[in-house]
Design a protein around this motif. Sequence first.
Motif, PDB file in Angstrom:
ATOM      1  N   ILE A 196     -49.373  50.672-102.706  1.00 40.02           N
ATOM      2  CA  ILE A 196     -48.104  50.107-102.228  1.00 40.02           C
ATOM      3  C   ILE A 196     -47.313  49.460-103.366  1.00 40.02           C
ATOM      4  O   ILE A 196     -47.793  48.530-104.015  1.00 40.02           O
ATOM      5  N   VAL A 197     -46.123  49.950-103.579  1.00 48.07           N
ATOM      6  CA  VAL A 197     -45.196  49.374-104.563  1.00 48.07           C
ATOM      7  C   VAL A 197     -44.508  48.164-103.946  1.00 48.07           C
ATOM      8  O   VAL A 197     -44.181  48.149-102.756  1.00 48.07           O
ATOM      9  N   HIS A 198     -44.265  47.150-104.767  1.00 53.74           N
ATOM     10  CA  HIS A 198     -43.505  45.973-104.329  1.00 53.74           C
ATOM     11  C   HIS A 198     -42.296  45.818-105.247  1.00 53.74           C
ATOM     12  O   HIS A 198     -42.442  45.719-106.468  1.00 53.74           O
ATOM     13  N   ILE A 199     -41.099  45.804-104.664  1.00 50.86           N
ATOM     14  CA  ILE A 199     -39.865  45.607-105.437  1.00 50.86           C
ATOM     15  C   ILE A 199     -39.318  44.238-105.089  1.00 50.86           C
ATOM     16  O   ILE A 199     -38.910  43.971-103.957  1.00 50.86           O
ATOM     17  N   PRO A 204     -35.847  38.217-108.859  1.00 51.01           N
ATOM     18  CA  PRO A 204     -36.342  37.334-109.923  1.00 51.01           C
ATOM     19  C   PRO A 204     -37.202  36.202-109.369  1.00 51.01           C
ATOM     20  O   PRO A 204     -36.869  35.614-108.337  1.00 51.01           O
ATOM     21  N   LEU A 205     -38.273  35.895-110.063  1.00 48.52           N
ATOM     22  CA  LEU A 205     -39.205  34.867-109.580  1.00 48.52           C
ATOM     23  C   LEU A 205     -38.706  33.446-109.824  1.00 48.52           C
ATOM     24  O   LEU A 205     -39.418  32.486-109.523  1.00 48.52           O
ATOM     25  N   THR A 206     -37.500  33.296-110.348  1.00 45.07           N
ATOM     26  CA  THR A 206     -36.881  31.970-110.403  1.00 45.07           C
ATOM     27  C   THR A 206     -36.422  31.531-109.015  1.00 45.07           C
ATOM     28  O   THR A 206     -36.080  30.361-108.813  1.00 45.07           O
ATOM     29  N   CYS A 207     -36.411  32.469-108.065  1.00 46.40           N
ATOM     30  CA  CYS A 207     -35.954  32.195-106.697  1.00 46.40           C
ATOM     31  C   CYS A 207     -37.146  32.105-105.754  1.00 46.40           C
ATOM     32  O   CYS A 207     -38.033  32.962-105.783  1.00 46.40           O
ATOM     33  N   ASN A 208     -37.170  31.079-104.915  1.00 47.28           N
ATOM     34  CA  ASN A 208     -38.299  30.839-104.011  1.00 47.28           C
ATOM     35  C   ASN A 208     -38.582  32.013-103.076  1.00 47.28           C
ATOM     36  O   ASN A 208     -39.739  32.274-102.721  1.00 47.28           O
ATOM     37  N   LEU A 209     -37.541  32.725-102.658  1.00 46.10           N
ATOM     38  CA  LEU A 209     -37.754  33.836-101.725  1.00 46.10           C
ATOM     39  C   LEU A 209     -38.774  34.818-102.260  1.00 46.10           C
ATOM     40  O   LEU A 209     -39.678  35.279-101.552  1.00 46.10           O
ATOM     41  N   PHE A 220     -39.471  43.612-110.873  1.00 45.65           N
ATOM     42  CA  PHE A 220     -38.662  42.410-110.687  1.00 45.65           C
ATOM     43  C   PHE A 220     -37.266  42.630-111.273  1.00 45.65           C
ATOM     44  O   PHE A 220     -37.127  42.963-112.447  1.00 45.65           O
ATOM     45  N   HIS A 221     -36.247  42.426-110.463  1.00 49.40           N
ATOM     46  CA  HIS A 221     -34.860  42.506-110.941  1.00 49.40           C
ATOM     47  C   HIS A 221     -33.927  42.100-109.807  1.00 49.40           C
ATOM     48  O   HIS A 221     -34.356  41.954-108.652  1.00 49.40           O
ATOM     49  N   GLU A 222     -32.656  41.892-110.132  1.00 45.66           N
ATOM     50  CA  GLU A 222     -31.683  41.628-109.085  1.00 45.66           C
ATOM     51  C   GLU A 222     -31.634  42.846-108.165  1.00 45.66           C
ATOM     52  O   GLU A 222     -31.622  43.987-108.640  1.00 45.66           O
ATOM     53  N   LEU A 223     -31.579  42.584-106.869  1.00 49.82           N
ATOM     54  CA  LEU A 223     -31.773  43.652-105.896  1.00 49.82           C
ATOM     55  C   LEU A 223     -30.457  44.346-105.549  1.00 49.82           C
ATOM     56  O   LEU A 223     -29.997  44.334-104.402  1.00 49.82           O
ATOM     57  N   THR A 224     -29.874  44.990-106.556  1.00 46.94           N
ATOM     58  CA  THR A 224     -28.651  45.753-106.361  1.00 46.94           C
ATOM     59  C   THR A 224     -28.991  47.231-106.178  1.00 46.94           C
ATOM     60  O   THR A 224     -30.102  47.677-106.482  1.00 46.94           O
ATOM     61  N   PHE A 241     -42.704  48.368-100.361  1.00 46.58           N
ATOM     62  CA  PHE A 241     -42.180  47.160 -99.718  1.00 46.58           C
ATOM     63  C   PHE A 241     -41.072  46.605-100.609  1.00 46.58           C
ATOM     64  O   PHE A 241     -41.331  46.094-101.690  1.00 46.58           O
ATOM     65  N   ALA A 242     -39.833  46.737-100.155  1.00 47.33           N
ATOM     66  CA  ALA A 242     -38.667  46.234-100.886  1.00 47.33           C
ATOM     67  C   ALA A 242     -38.206  44.928-100.250  1.00 47.33           C
ATOM     68  O   ALA A 242     -38.110  44.831 -99.023  1.00 47.33           O
ATOM     69  N   THR A 243     -37.897  43.938-101.083  1.00 46.24           N
ATOM     70  CA  THR A 243     -37.588  42.622-100.528  1.00 46.24           C
ATOM     71  C   THR A 243     -36.117  42.412-100.193  1.00 46.24           C
ATOM     72  O   THR A 243     -35.699  41.271 -99.984  1.00 46.24           O
ATOM     73  N   ASN A 244     -35.345  43.479-100.137  1.00 53.79           N
ATOM     74  CA  ASN A 244     -34.076  43.428 -99.412  1.00 53.79           C
ATOM     75  C   ASN A 244     -33.739  44.825 -98.918  1.00 53.79           C
ATOM     76  O   ASN A 244     -34.296  45.829 -99.379  1.00 53.79           O
ATOM     77  N   ASP A 245     -32.837  44.906 -97.955  1.00 52.82           N
ATOM     78  CA  ASP A 245     -32.567  46.188 -97.304  1.00 52.82           C
ATOM     79  C   ASP A 245     -31.707  47.120 -98.151  1.00 52.82           C
ATOM     80  O   ASP A 245     -31.801  48.346 -98.014  1.00 52.82           O
ATOM     81  N   THR A 246     -30.868  46.558 -99.013  1.00 50.71           N
ATOM     82  CA  THR A 246     -30.093  47.408 -99.920  1.00 50.71           C
ATOM     83  C   THR A 246     -31.034  48.239-100.781  1.00 50.71           C
ATOM     84  O   THR A 246     -30.824  49.438-100.989  1.00 50.71           O
ATOM     85  N   THR A 247     -32.089  47.610-101.270  1.00 53.08           N
ATOM     86  CA  THR A 247     -33.081  48.315-102.083  1.00 53.08           C
ATOM     87  C   THR A 247     -33.825  49.352-101.247  1.00 53.08           C
ATOM     88  O   THR A 247     -34.034  50.488-101.684  1.00 53.08           O
TER      89      THR A 247
END
Length: 371
Positions: free
Chosen positions: A187-190, A193-198, A224-228, A250-256
């Motif tokens: 399982i890939v995880h996208i 940035p880990l500076t953000c609590n989310l 790890f990168h901005e989720l654009t 598993f992508a941590t936003n829907d745009t991704t």
Amino acid sequence: MSSLRSEKTIVDIAEELELSVSTVSRALNDHPNISAKTKERVKKMARKLGYRPNAMAAGLRNNKSKTIGLIVPRISMFFPATISTIIQNKLQEFGYNLIICQSNDSLEQEIELANTLYSARVDGLAVSATLYTTDFSHFDIFKQQNTPIVFFDRTPKDYNVKVIKGDDFLGGYKATEHLVEKGCKDIVHISGPLTCNLYTERLAGYKEALQRHKLPYKKHRVFFHELTRENAWQTAEKIFAQKPYPDGIFATNDTTAITILEYCRKHGIKVPEECKIVGYSNDPRTEIITPSITSVDQFPATMGERIVAALMDLIQARHPAAYRHSQEIVPIQLVERESSGGTGWEIPDPVSNGKTAVATGATAKAVKKKK
């Protein structure tokens, strides 16, 4: 001519009606000692003259602006846009207006906006921080003046304010566990940035789910990168540059998640047969795309309502600072759709779930107890 163009005041109304200024003022503010007939005369003349009450001056007199400041990263994103709408609508029920500002994920702009809203004398402030905010001292001026602050979604770790956030650890855990239960072993995880609590919390949930199901954590499978959209496409090229391909993402936003799905479709990678995908936020686009995308609902409407409730409590409290050391967790719910092999979905009542989540405390501990 110049007098006709000048701003009319209650003095002008008083002169036209041959009333005292104090009587006019009381009539405009519906004072009980002023008769209904006089109130109607005053308000009719105010409309005729084009009188506009000076809310700023009134605010200076009573030290209340009846406005709340809101800082969000980007108003164009589904989650902050939905929350902003809920906050504005709920605040109007309490007689407050909302000033909405977006930081564009720039720390410098966030600092400038905080100073601007402070100068505007807002009665309270709601903030979802930038991806890169780690020092929150630019909000100290509000705390020093006992102006209530509520941080939500993107929140500080060690800053004494009211925090309302989603259950991101559990969201990351459930998203990953769902893929495992659907048969995924690589399982890939996208992540952002880990500076953000989310993203630290969602990553922790991902790791915990792998560990609980005895699957290895592979550093080369985590990005790890901005989720654009642009970054997601570049990541997809790296993920599928060589075989073996992952069987779950598993992508941590829907745009991704949507971008990964588009990449797979373009390159003949079958979803969900060859690769299953889970996103995060339950953006409406995830339901109408084909195949529909499994996602984690954060219940933004519930969060928006709780933000307003917290602000009103703090504004009405005699000593707001005493209430600023609390954290409230809004529940999440996995919404199963076709991209992970599901066929339907059901969302339970978020309010009742919310009470449970707040009452039980840290979900990270709860998950570990199941092991």
